[in-house]
Design an enzyme around this catalytic site. Structure first.
Site, PDB file in Angstrom:
ATOM      1  N   HIS A 219       5.824   4.750   1.271  1.00 17.09           N
ATOM      2  CA  HIS A 219       5.584   3.349   1.578  1.00 17.09           C
ATOM      3  C   HIS A 219       6.481   3.138   1.119  1.00 17.09           C
ATOM      4  CE1 HIS A 219       3.256  -0.177   1.881  1.00 17.09           C
ATOM      5  NE2 HIS A 219       2.704  -0.025   0.355  1.00 17.09           N
ATOM      6  N   SER A 221       7.518  -1.643   0.844  1.00 15.76           N
ATOM      7  CA  SER A 221       6.773  -2.859   1.085  1.00 15.76           C
ATOM      8  C   SER A 221       7.075  -3.498  -0.106  1.00 15.76           C
ATOM      9  CB  SER A 221       5.115  -3.225   0.736  1.00 15.76           C
ATOM     10  OG  SER A 221       4.949  -2.741  -0.569  1.00 15.76           O
TER      11      SER A 221
END
Length: 350
Positions: A219, A221
């Site tokens: 992930h 971000s």
């Protein structure tokens, strides 16, 4: 019953004792001959015994010295095991095993007090609705950049004697430290946690040694709200190879779809679908080349190239130079083409 005179009995007793002793000695000598392992030597022992010669004493079998093993037959445990960079970093070799939940170096940890962008991204945008920002005022082309990164093994040998589960975390930040008029904000911070199931390997391929393959969930971000929010999730396959002071790491990936709430639906067209990293170490110097591409040709071909060079200064402290050209130097700049370079120091390298 009448017993004869003692003087006549005594020679008979001596004769009986002599026969018994001779019989015991002969039995003992036969046992010695039977214990001889070599056929020719055992036959010679019996021949000497039949001819009235005393068998030559032999050492007990348990005391016989063992013949040395040929070099190819030496136990593997006694052979010296060469420690390699990937072997140490990912605990691939026997001497490196058994360290659960211990923090280890992952990607380089560095501080670049001066990081310059030729074309600062003054208006980040995305084709997703509500993700295009107004122009950013007072954005400086010079800023500071730093990165921290670590990994830890959560479990090992999940499938018999192989299969290690790792967790990794990397965070990189861009700090507008020279923008005094704008209160020196952090322009961008990228957060990247990941989990990897690693399988140790050892096979030759075109002069390289295959050290491991892994499958991971990643992930990444920037942790911002709209309109600057950027993120994606990937399933990454990794194959790592070594040869002398070189390391080669190949990573193709598949992006997990996010549906209608996607901050950046075209991110794979810019940040790519695979990367390859080549590392070279000599002494305390290290050179790293990272090539990322979207695996498309023609006008849709996009990617990036990053080169890092680290050199010794004092102790574990190293100088660090970085050069980047292409798309996606950070998440907010995923679709912005730029060339950047910086100088600083690092505490940990690959």
């Amino acid at each position: 019953m009448t017993i004869g005179h003692p003087t006549s009995v005594f020679p008979i007793c001596l004769l009986a004792v002599g026969l018994v002793s001779a019989s015991a000695a002969q039995a003992e000598t036969l046992a010695v001959c039977r214990a001889v392992a070599d056929d020719a030597a055992r036959l010679s022992c019996y021949d000497r015994l039949a001819g009235g010669e005393e068998a030559a004493p032999i050492a007990p079998l348990s005391a016989a010295p063992a013949e040395p093993l040929a070099s190819s037959e030496q136990p593997a445990a006694n052979e010296p095991i060469a420690v390699t960079a990937l072997g140490k970093a990912w605990e691939l070799d026997p001497g490196e095993r058994g360290h659960i939940l211990r923090a280890r170096a992952y990607k380089p940890v560095y501080v670049l007090p001066w990081f310059h962008a030729r074309r600062p991204n003054t208006q980040p945008d995305s084709p997703a609705l509500g993700r295009s920002s107004p122009a950013l005022d007072n954005l400086s082309a010079n800023e500071a950049k730093f990165q921290i990164s670590f990994k830890s093994k959560l479990a090992e040998d999940l499938f018999g004697d192989n299969g290690d589960l790792w967790f990794g975390y990397t965070q990189s930040s861009h700090w507008q430290v020279y923008s005094g008029n704008a209160s020196r904000p952090f322009r961008e911070t990228n957060y990247e946690p990941e989990a990897m199931l690693l399988w140790r390997t050892d096979y030759p391929l075109l002069g390289w040694r295959g050290r491991f393959v892994s499958l991971g969930i990643n992930h990444q971000s920037n942790g911002q709200g709209l309109p600057l929010s950027r993120s994606w999730n990937r399933v990454i396959l990794t194959a790592a190879f070594e040869r002398d002071d070189w390391a080669l790491i190949l990573r193709p990936w598949w992006r997990i779809p996010e549906g209608s709430d996607d901050d950046n639906p075209d991110i794979s067209s810019y940040l790519g679908r695979a990367d390859v990293q080549l590392l070279r170490r000599w002494g305390n110097h290290q050179l790293s080349l990272l090539l990322r591409h979207n695996l498309r040709g023609g006008s849709g071909s996009r990617g990036a190239l990053q080169i890092d060079y680290a050199f010794p200064i004092a102790g574990e402290l190293r100088g660090h130079l970085q050069w980047f050209s292409g798309y996606g130097e950070s998440m907010i700049d995923y679709n912005h083409r730029n060339t950047s370079y910086g100088i600083g120091v690092s505490l940990i390298e690959w």
